[in-house]
Scaffold this motif. Structure first.
Motif, PDB file in Angstrom:
ATOM      1  N   LEU A   1      -7.197   9.489   8.818  1.00 21.43           N
ATOM      2  CA  LEU A   1      -6.116   8.650   8.305  1.00 21.43           C
ATOM      3  C   LEU A   1      -5.560   9.218   7.003  1.00 21.43           C
ATOM      4  N   ASN A   2      -6.438   9.711   6.136  1.00 19.59           N
ATOM      5  CA  ASN A   2      -5.987  10.338   4.890  1.00 19.59           C
ATOM      6  C   ASN A   2      -5.130  11.569   5.179  1.00 19.59           C
ATOM      7  N   TYR A   3      -5.535  12.366   6.162  1.00 18.85           N
ATOM      8  CA  TYR A   3      -4.772  13.548   6.553  1.00 18.85           C
ATOM      9  C   TYR A   3      -3.378  13.139   7.046  1.00 18.85           C
ATOM     10  N   LEU A   4      -3.319  12.108   7.884  1.00 23.70           N
ATOM     11  CA  LEU A   4      -2.035  11.663   8.412  1.00 23.70           C
ATOM     12  C   LEU A   4      -1.125  11.139   7.300  1.00 23.70           C
ATOM     13  N   GLU A   5      -1.699  10.444   6.334  1.00 26.00           N
ATOM     14  CA  GLU A   5      -0.909   9.979   5.193  1.00 26.00           C
ATOM     15  C   GLU A   5      -0.326  11.164   4.424  1.00 26.00           C
ATOM     16  N   ALA A   6      -1.139  12.194   4.216  1.00 25.87           N
ATOM     17  CA  ALA A   6      -0.655  13.384   3.519  1.00 25.87           C
ATOM     18  C   ALA A   6       0.448  14.077   4.323  1.00 25.87           C
ATOM     19  N   MET A   7       0.338  14.064   5.647  1.00 23.77           N
ATOM     20  CA  MET A   7       1.347  14.697   6.486  1.00 23.77           C
ATOM     21  C   MET A   7       2.657  13.909   6.471  1.00 23.77           C
ATOM     22  N   CYS A   8       2.608  12.609   6.169  1.00 22.01           N
ATOM     23  CA  CYS A   8       3.840  11.825   6.018  1.00 22.01           C
ATOM     24  C   CYS A   8       4.674  12.378   4.873  1.00 22.01           C
ATOM     25  N   PHE A   9       4.015  12.797   3.797  1.00 25.13           N
ATOM     26  CA  PHE A   9       4.735  13.403   2.683  1.00 25.13           C
ATOM     27  C   PHE A   9       5.330  14.752   3.089  1.00 25.13           C
ATOM     28  N   HIS A  10       4.597  15.492   3.903  1.00 23.66           N
ATOM     29  CA  HIS A  10       5.043  16.826   4.333  1.00 23.66           C
ATOM     30  C   HIS A  10       6.222  16.740   5.307  1.00 23.66           C
ATOM     31  N   TYR A  11       6.132  15.835   6.290  1.00 25.01           N
ATOM     32  CA  TYR A  11       7.135  15.759   7.345  1.00 25.01           C
ATOM     33  C   TYR A  11       8.179  14.665   7.140  1.00 25.01           C
ATOM     34  N   GLY A  12       7.936  13.739   6.233  1.00 24.35           N
ATOM     35  CA  GLY A  12       8.881  12.656   5.985  1.00 24.35           C
ATOM     36  C   GLY A  12       8.390  11.336   6.549  1.00 24.35           C
ATOM     37  N   ASP A  13       8.984  10.266   6.042  1.00 21.11           N
ATOM     38  CA  ASP A  13       8.551   8.921   6.430  1.00 21.11           C
ATOM     39  C   ASP A  13       8.904   8.550   7.866  1.00 21.11           C
ATOM     40  N   ASP A  14       9.853   9.251   8.465  1.00 18.03           N
ATOM     41  CA  ASP A  14      10.261   8.923   9.831  1.00 18.03           C
ATOM     42  C   ASP A  14       9.457   9.678  10.893  1.00 18.03           C
ATOM     43  N   VAL A  15       8.281  10.140  10.513  1.00 19.18           N
ATOM     44  CA  VAL A  15       7.449  10.927  11.425  1.00 19.18           C
ATOM     45  C   VAL A  15       6.664  10.010  12.375  1.00 19.18           C
ATOM     46  N   MET A  16       6.474  10.486  13.608  1.00 19.74           N
ATOM     47  CA  MET A  16       5.616   9.817  14.574  1.00 19.74           C
ATOM     48  C   MET A  16       4.546  10.822  14.991  1.00 19.74           C
ATOM     49  N   PHE A  17       3.295  10.460  14.829  1.00 20.73           N
ATOM     50  CA  PHE A  17       2.187  11.350  15.171  1.00 20.73           C
ATOM     51  C   PHE A  17       1.686  11.051  16.578  1.00 20.73           C
ATOM     52  N   ILE A  18       1.455  12.107  17.324  1.00 11.75           N
ATOM     53  CA  ILE A  18       0.780  12.012  18.617  1.00 11.75           C
ATOM     54  C   ILE A  18      -0.473  12.851  18.479  1.00 11.75           C
TER      55      ILE A  18
END
Length: 74
Positions: A43-60
């Motif tokens: 979950l921490n990794y995904l939060e960090a990736m939101c900053f990298h890819y932007g708030d409109d990101v959807m993770f699969i």
């Protein structure tokens, strides 16, 4: 809804998880990271990736379904 789709691969081991991201636009793995084997670290990794890819990101997310993958499933 227009969002970026980011695929997250997780290699599950007893002590650690190895994570990386992939997008169709770049066609390569990026942002590799090894974390302790606990779902909160993912979950921490995904939060960090939101900053990298932007708030409109959807993770699969995808991970192996062996016996060590059940902690992520639950």
């Amino acid at each position: 809804m227009n969002c970026n789709i980011v695929y997250v691969g997780i290699d599950v081991h007893k002590e650690t998880f190895s994570l990386c991201c992939y997008t169709n636009e770049k066609e390569q793995a990026e942002c590799p990271q090894k974390v302790d084997a606990h779902y909160s670290k993912v979950l921490n990794y995904l939060e960090a990736m939101c900053f990298h890819y932007g708030d409109d990101v959807m993770f699969i997310c995808g991970y192996e379904a062996g016996c060590l993958g059940f902690t992520l499933y639950h």
